[in-house]
Design a protein around this motif. Structure first.
Motif, PDB file in Angstrom:
ATOM      1  N   ASP A 448      10.901  39.494  55.276  1.00 37.10           N
ATOM      2  CA  ASP A 448      12.333  39.770  55.085  1.00 37.10           C
ATOM      3  C   ASP A 448      12.791  39.707  53.635  1.00 37.10           C
ATOM      4  O   ASP A 448      13.853  40.202  53.287  1.00 37.10           O
ATOM      5  CB  ASP A 448      13.149  38.763  55.913  1.00 37.10           C
ATOM      6  N   LYS A 449      12.010  39.118  52.779  1.00 36.03           N
ATOM      7  CA  LYS A 449      12.458  38.887  51.409  1.00 36.03           C
ATOM      8  C   LYS A 449      12.231  40.124  50.544  1.00 36.03           C
ATOM      9  O   LYS A 449      11.102  40.579  50.383  1.00 36.03           O
ATOM     10  CB  LYS A 449      11.724  37.682  50.809  1.00 36.03           C
ATOM     11  N   SER A 500      20.179  47.514  51.627  1.00 36.41           N
ATOM     12  CA  SER A 500      19.179  46.566  52.128  1.00 36.41           C
ATOM     13  C   SER A 500      19.575  45.984  53.481  1.00 36.41           C
ATOM     14  O   SER A 500      18.714  45.569  54.264  1.00 36.41           O
ATOM     15  CB  SER A 500      18.988  45.423  51.133  1.00 36.41           C
ATOM     16  N   ARG A 502      21.026  43.202  53.744  1.00 36.54           N
ATOM     17  CA  ARG A 502      20.861  41.757  53.615  1.00 36.54           C
ATOM     18  C   ARG A 502      22.150  41.113  53.104  1.00 36.54           C
ATOM     19  O   ARG A 502      22.911  41.746  52.377  1.00 36.54           O
ATOM     20  CB  ARG A 502      19.670  41.447  52.706  1.00 36.54           C
ATOM     21  N   THR A 634      17.787  38.392  51.143  1.00 40.95           N
ATOM     22  CA  THR A 634      17.270  38.037  52.467  1.00 40.95           C
ATOM     23  C   THR A 634      18.429  37.864  53.437  1.00 40.95           C
ATOM     24  O   THR A 634      19.594  37.766  53.021  1.00 40.95           O
ATOM     25  CB  THR A 634      16.445  36.729  52.404  1.00 40.95           C
ATOM     26  N   ASN A 635      18.113  37.821  54.697  1.00 42.79           N
ATOM     27  CA  ASN A 635      19.099  37.472  55.724  1.00 42.79           C
ATOM     28  C   ASN A 635      18.896  36.053  56.241  1.00 42.79           C
ATOM     29  O   ASN A 635      19.813  35.458  56.805  1.00 42.79           O
ATOM     30  CB  ASN A 635      19.011  38.440  56.905  1.00 42.79           C
TER      31      ASN A 635
END
Length: 651
Positions: A448-449, A500, A502, A634-635
């Motif tokens: 995720d990053k 993104s 995010r 990120t999330n």
């Protein structure tokens, strides 16, 4: 014997006069030349005739026309001028043209409509803005701005047939042309004076003063015609290079030609018949750039430098914005700049951003943002039309212009990063190839990053500088974190975050692959206002590790730039209390720090990644050093040390 000769001479004279009169009576259509043009007036330069007097005086042009191969007479004035309405109707002519020529070639021209309402015209008022329908080699657009537009012109200075757009003194006078009946008080006028009237003076450049653009013709003409030739049509044909690029100008280095002069002035270089570029080419389409852009339907104007067939520097300008005001000069401007390569021209203040550039040094097409001596001169590009006073600008000088210079290093002095190119091009296009596409690809790790930046200590690169400016570090094929990496996606943070999907931006320090310090920022709120720098702010902070940062705690630095005097970047600190008492969360230092707690991590090269292990301790007792700094989107942020974070009070 003498009387007989005198009688024969008088009879011959009377016969000649009668022949001329008969020729005039027999030729009511006047002096025809060049396939249907009716000459009304002409005068050569420097023949000792005052131009307005020659224009109004009857009888000095009543003679048969020369043969087509003969040059035009030194002075000629048709009496048809005295009956201009009747002449126009009888000859069924639509246009009245005034033009200047050099060696029989037309260099300037104005065209007037005399077909409409011919009864209202006379020998003076045809030459007026109200009847003007065309001019060449550039248009005369705004009739409201003419300071002078008449045959009488400026009577005091004897500037006749005068078309002027402003009177601002000899250095600032602007205009199209004039026919001078006296030695002019301005240097640009006197240069055409050869001791006798008239001087035929014209301005080669639409947007330049007469002092900058004055040149001198050898013949002035006025004639009637029913058609006006499309002039220099072969130099106005669109030339497409590499399929999609409409080439307007190109020049190779060191060809004994001035880049600025050949760009501004018309050149008689026809477009190549194939895709092989000549050493010099300039399209007449540059002279009416607004119309050219509209006709092309293209949106971007590009200037680029090429070396060994590869683009090494590029500027892309938006020419659809305010297209009606577009000129030969103002397309090259900060306001129109859309992008640049190999890095962003991201300054807001410039010493020079113009075609003229530094006139004294003849650094043209010049983008410079720092002056102060040869070793600190900094900028993006310079086209040198003369040998320069600085060594950096003379590299690869071959004794002739132009020298095509660009700076390989962003925000560094020219002397540190200057290089030379082989060729310069200017062209229109619909779409410019994204030359940095590989630096805009998402770099995803750990599922995720999305990595935007990372750096390791003591690698000889400054963290703040490499974070703020484009770097050419590709994504590793194995997706491992390299010693340094910076994504171009940082330059458009608002778009990057939206694309993104995010919601959080994280900055963290790591040691032995473990997170030792972390800041988490909210980027889902007010995303449109995000920039390269303002995401790193106390207002957006939502979490910290290994301890929280209370909103009540005093901090004198919370920014990417931090304390610039000490090169302490990404600072979250309360410093200035002396080395023993400085407090803070972390700092990334780009120089050897004056405090021992900072300098202990210095290994001879930037950066040093230091953080404070303890919430209430000064750096002096709590400092430790990380081996990686990383920024990512990120999330999901892992909760670290939950058993401790619940019990630790806020800092």
């Amino acid at each position: 014997m003498a009387w007989r000769h005198l009688r024969d001479w008088l009879l011959a004279l009377l016969w000649t006069i009668a022949s001329v009169e008969a020729a005039d009576v027999a030729s009511p259509n006047g002096f025809a030349f060049e396939d249907g043009k009716t000459l009304l007036f002409t005068i050569r330069s420097n023949i000792g005739e005052e131009p307005q007097k020659a224009f109004v005086t009857r009888g000095n042009g009543n003679r048969p026309a020369p043969s087509p191969n003969e040059p035009l007479p030194a002075v000629y004035r048709s009496d048809l001028l005295d009956e201009l309405p009747d002449t126009v109707r009888r000859l069924d002519k639509t246009y009245m043209v005034a033009e200047m020529r050099v060696d029989r070639a037309v260099v300037m021209r104005v065209v007037f409509d005399v077909g409409d309402y011919p009864d209202s015209i006379d020998q003076f008022n045809w030459f007026s803005p109200s009847r003007l329908i065309g001019a060449w080699p550039y248009r005369l657009d705004d009739v409201a701005k003419f300071s002078a537009f008449s045959i009488e012109g400026d009577a005091n200075k004897e500037r006749r047939f005068f078309i002027a757009t402003s009177f601002d003194g000899c250095n600032g006078d602007r205009g199209f042309w004039l026919v001078s009946g006296a030695r002019d008080p301005c240097g640009w006028g006197r240069n055409g004076w050869k001791g006798l009237a008239p001087a035929l003076i014209y301005n080669r450049f639409k947007d330049r003063t007469l002092q900058q653009g004055a040149a001198y013709a050898d013949q002035f003409l006025v004639y009637l015609t029913d058609t006006v030739d499309e002039f220099r049509a072969e130099f106005r044909k669109p030339f497409f290079h590499a399929e999609r690029k409409q080439l307007l100008y190109t020049i190779k280095a060191n060809i004994h030609k001035s880049a600025l002069e050949t760009f501004r002035q018309q050149q008689n270089y026809r477009a190549p018949i194939d895709d092989n570029l000549p050493i010099l080419y300039r399209s007449d389409l540059l002279d009416d750039l607004s119309r050219t852009v509209k006709d092309s339907g293209m949106t971007q104007m590009v200037m680029e430098l090429v070396k060994d067939h590869s683009v090494v520097a590029q500027l892309v300008f938006n020419v659809t914005k305010d297209v009606d005001s577009l000129t030969l000069d103002n397309w090259f401007s900060l306001e129109r700049l859309e992008s640049s390569y190999p890095y962003l021209v991201d300054k807001t203040k410039f010493n020079y951003f113009s075609l003229d550039g530094d006139v004294g040094e003849q650094r043209r097409f010049y983008i410079s943002y720092n002056y102060g001596g040869c070793h600190v001169d900094a900028g993006f590009i310079a086209i040198s039309d003369a040998r320069d006073s600085c060594n950096w600008a003379n590299r690869n000088w071959r004794g002739s212009p132009p020298l095509l210079l660009y700076n390989r290093l962003q925000n560094k002095p020219f002397h540190a990063g200057v290089d030379t190119a082989d060729r310069m091009l200017v062209y229109l296009t619909h779409e410019v190839e994204d030359r940095r596409w590989k630096f805009r690809q998402p770099f995803i790790v750990d599922g995720d990053k999305q990595i935007l930046y990372t750096i390791t200590p003591n690698i000889g690169k400054e963290a703040v500088d490499t974070f703020k400016h484009q770097q050419d570090y590709p994504i590793p094929s194995d997706r491992s974190l390299p010693p340094i990496y910076r994504s171009d996606l940082l330059d458009q943070m608002d778009k990057t975050v939206r694309r993104s999907g995010r919601s959080k931006m994280v900055a963290e320090m790591r040691k032995n692959n473990a997170v030792v310090a972390r800041l988490v920022f909210d980027v889902a709120t007010d995303t449109d206002s995000l920039t390269l720098l303002n995401w790193f702010s106390r207002d957006r902070l939502v979490a910290a590790y290994p301890y929280q940062i209370s909103k009540k705690i005093h901090l004198n630095y919370f920014s990417v730039d931090g304390d610039t005097s000490l090169k302490r970047g990404f600072s979250v600190t309360d410093t200035g209390k002396g080395c023993d008492n400085d407090l803070g969360f972390w700092i990334v230092t780009d120089r050897k720090d004056p405090c021992n707690w900072g300098s202990q991590g210095w290994k001879g090269a930037a950066p040093v990644l230091l953080y404070n292990r303890f919430r209430t301790a000064p750096f002096r007792t709590g400092v430790d050093y990380a081996d990686r700094f990383v920024v990512y989107l990120t999330n999901h942020v892992d909760e670290l040390r939950p058993e401790f974070t619940k019990a630790v009070p806020v800092w």
